[in-house]
Design an enzyme around this catalytic site. Sequence first.
Site, mmCIF file in Angstrom:
data_model
loop_
_atom_site.group_PDB
_atom_site.id
_atom_site.type_symbol
_atom_site.label_atom_id
_atom_site.label_comp_id
_atom_site.label_asym_id
_atom_site.label_seq_id
_atom_site.Cartn_x
_atom_site.Cartn_y
_atom_site.Cartn_z
ATOM 1 N N GLU A 11 -12.379 3.751 -4.214
ATOM 2 C CA GLU A 11 -11.192 3.995 -5.047
ATOM 3 C C GLU A 11 -10.586 2.639 -5.443
ATOM 4 O O GLU A 11 -10.061 2.461 -6.542
ATOM 5 C CB GLU A 11 -10.198 4.804 -4.196
ATOM 6 N N SER A 41 -6.023 3.809 0.479
ATOM 7 C CA SER A 41 -7.275 4.571 0.588
ATOM 8 C C SER A 41 -8.391 3.798 -0.099
ATOM 9 O O SER A 41 -8.310 3.529 -1.293
ATOM 10 C CB SER A 41 -7.127 5.930 -0.095
ATOM 11 N N ARG A 59 -5.772 10.454 -9.963
ATOM 12 C CA ARG A 59 -5.761 8.976 -9.821
ATOM 13 C C ARG A 59 -6.509 8.299 -10.968
ATOM 14 O O ARG A 59 -7.209 7.305 -10.774
ATOM 15 C CB ARG A 59 -6.408 8.537 -8.502
HETATM 16 C C1 FAD Z 1 -0.708 0.935 2.124
HETATM 17 C C2 FAD Z 1 -1.035 1.506 0.777
HETATM 18 C C3 FAD Z 1 -0.770 2.857 0.530
HETATM 19 C C4 FAD Z 1 -1.054 3.410 -0.719
HETATM 20 N N1 FAD Z 1 -0.763 4.724 -0.924
HETATM 21 C C5 FAD Z 1 -1.011 5.292 -2.127
HETATM 22 C C6 FAD Z 1 -0.688 6.655 -2.374
HETATM 23 O O1 FAD Z 1 -0.134 7.356 -1.530
HETATM 24 N N2 FAD Z 1 -0.987 7.170 -3.588
HETATM 25 C C7 FAD Z 1 -1.573 6.417 -4.582
HETATM 26 O O2 FAD Z 1 -1.807 6.956 -5.667
HETATM 27 N N3 FAD Z 1 -1.891 5.124 -4.371
HETATM 28 C C8 FAD Z 1 -1.616 4.540 -3.174
HETATM 29 N N4 FAD Z 1 -1.945 3.228 -2.959
HETATM 30 C C9 FAD Z 1 -2.628 2.458 -4.019
HETATM 31 C C10 FAD Z 1 -1.681 1.609 -4.894
HETATM 32 O O3 FAD Z 1 -0.406 1.515 -4.312
HETATM 33 C C11 FAD Z 1 -1.544 2.185 -6.307
HETATM 34 O O4 FAD Z 1 -2.811 2.273 -6.930
HETATM 35 C C12 FAD Z 1 -0.599 1.355 -7.185
HETATM 36 O O5 FAD Z 1 -0.321 2.020 -8.394
HETATM 37 C C13 FAD Z 1 -1.137 -0.041 -7.521
HETATM 38 O O6 FAD Z 1 -0.077 -0.751 -8.112
HETATM 39 P P1 FAD Z 1 -0.122 -2.319 -8.274
HETATM 40 O O7 FAD Z 1 1.116 -2.715 -9.004
HETATM 41 O O8 FAD Z 1 -0.343 -2.969 -6.984
HETATM 42 O O9 FAD Z 1 -1.370 -2.489 -9.230
HETATM 43 P P2 FAD Z 1 -2.665 -3.422 -9.080
HETATM 44 O O10 FAD Z 1 -3.394 -3.034 -7.846
HETATM 45 O O11 FAD Z 1 -2.286 -4.836 -9.236
HETATM 46 O O12 FAD Z 1 -3.483 -2.956 -10.357
HETATM 47 C C14 FAD Z 1 -4.021 -1.659 -10.436
HETATM 48 C C15 FAD Z 1 -4.618 -1.451 -11.834
HETATM 49 O O13 FAD Z 1 -3.578 -1.425 -12.802
HETATM 50 C C16 FAD Z 1 -3.799 -2.432 -13.818
HETATM 51 N N5 FAD Z 1 -2.465 -2.910 -14.213
HETATM 52 C C17 FAD Z 1 -1.502 -3.401 -13.414
HETATM 53 N N6 FAD Z 1 -0.379 -3.637 -14.131
HETATM 54 C C18 FAD Z 1 -0.667 -3.319 -15.417
HETATM 55 C C19 FAD Z 1 0.083 -3.351 -16.660
HETATM 56 N N7 FAD Z 1 1.360 -3.723 -16.715
HETATM 57 N N8 FAD Z 1 -0.550 -2.953 -17.784
HETATM 58 C C20 FAD Z 1 -1.849 -2.538 -17.771
HETATM 59 N N9 FAD Z 1 -2.595 -2.497 -16.644
HETATM 60 C C21 FAD Z 1 -2.001 -2.872 -15.475
HETATM 61 C C22 FAD Z 1 -4.664 -3.472 -13.133
HETATM 62 O O14 FAD Z 1 -5.411 -4.207 -14.077
HETATM 63 C C23 FAD Z 1 -5.541 -2.603 -12.260
HETATM 64 O O15 FAD Z 1 -6.584 -2.047 -13.041
HETATM 65 C C24 FAD Z 1 -1.640 2.621 -1.731
HETATM 66 C C25 FAD Z 1 -1.904 1.254 -1.478
HETATM 67 C C26 FAD Z 1 -1.589 0.715 -0.248
HETATM 68 C C27 FAD Z 1 -1.846 -0.745 -0.008
#
Ligand code: FAD
Length: 358
Positions: free
Chosen positions: A354, A236, A163
């Site tokens: 996390e 998480s 991660r």
């Molecule tokens: C119900 C639930 C279940 C989940 N299950 C999992 C799982 O099974 N496995 C897992 O790994 N994660 C899981 N997650 C966590 C989450 O889905 C991941 O971390 C996901 O990749 C976040 O994506 P996001 O687009 O929402 O990014 P954000 O939360 O908006 O951003 C995350 C990070 O990425 C950066 N970022 C976003 N877009 C860009 C870009 N284009 N360029 C540069 N930086 C950028 C942001 O600045 C931030 O630092 C879960 C979350 C939820 C709510």
Amino acid sequence: MIRRRDNFSLAGRNTFRMDVSCACWIEYDSPEDLMELDLGSLPQPVMHIGAGSNLLFTGDFPGTVLHSNIKYYQVVADAEEEVLLEVGAGVVFDDFCAWASDNELWGAENLSGIPGEVGAAAVQNIGAYGAEVKDILTQVKCFDLERRRIETLAGVQCGYGYRDSAFKHAPMKGRYIVMSVLFRLSKTPAPRLDYGPLKMTFADQAPAHPVQVRQAVLRIRDGKLPDPAVLGSAGSFFKNPVVSTATYERVVDVVRGSGAGEGSVPLPTASGLPGPNAVPHYNVGENQIKIPAAWLIEQCGLKGVRMGEAAVYERQPLVIVNATGTARPEDILALERKIIDSVRQCFGIELSPEVEHI
Ligand SMILES: Cc1cc2nc3c(=O)[nH]c(=O)nc-3n(C[C@H](O)[C@H](O)[C@H](O)COP(=O)(O)OP(=O)(O)OC[C@H]3O[C@@H](n4cnc5c(N)ncnc54)[C@H](O)[C@@H]3O)c2cc1C
């Protein structure tokens, strides 16, 4: 096209549904739009988000929040055994998983149902059910804000770990904006079924199509994790701690009831637990043992516990939820503090979040 909104509510832009705002919101549709932006003239600081599914906004954000609406799929190479597919950073990651599976391409099916967008997936190295995005990611196309030029990084240059990636740390953090990701997908069946429930599902017959695995993964996830559309969370909340053998043994002692841990207290729910095997753990290196944070939290009697408008999710104690939909950042932070303090008191282990706090 670039769309700018001032004093913009982020309530619908983070899956925890924190009702906070930012001074400026910018959404752009193309790499050219992104390169045209004069970030220095915008309210500072500047940050980029995806779907906000790994973020906790702890209050109003004083600066500018950028969001990518770059959405496309482009087959870059179509060989006998594999396909190279370029996907825009603003594509919903699960839409990409569905696209790959529907087109009978293997590699993304175990990652089905993870919230968020493709750009963030490359930052987070998302993972689930025995797969990580780094396994199928070959290149990341970024805009380097410092040099103001596009850079293409090979997967091996992105510093992927559990991660984790170089995008999350200095000097790359905040400097590189992901514009697209190149995925390598297999045309020949390559199911990964090491994760227990998947192995059981396909014990009698191996899956012949990635859609079968995708559907199984979605079913398993549904039963364990809250749907952000129904119950706000960021998945998480804590990392699984990696501890020394000595610390692990102390946890075993605490569970046995000897209370050997410094500052340990009797456990509310551990009574009657059997010996060392009761402590789930994984050896991850020499003198390095990973203990599931969910188990530690549950042993502290916190599963389902509610504080203010926030709660520990009943079905998965690693998840903090916005129980009423009206929780404030303070509610989440107070529950986070209680969990960290309780686990430290019970086991002498310091949990770290996390979820990224903004
Ligand atoms: C119900 C639930 C279940 C989940 N299950 C999992 C799982 O099974 N496995 C897992 O790994 N994660 C899981 N997650 C966590 C989450 O889905 C991941 O971390 C996901 O990749 C976040 O994506 P996001 O687009 O929402 O990014 P954000 O939360 O908006 O951003 C995350 C990070 O990425 C950066 N970022 C976003 N877009 C860009 C870009 N284009 N360029 C540069 N930086 C950028 C942001 O600045 C931030 O630092 C879960 C979350 C939820 C709510």
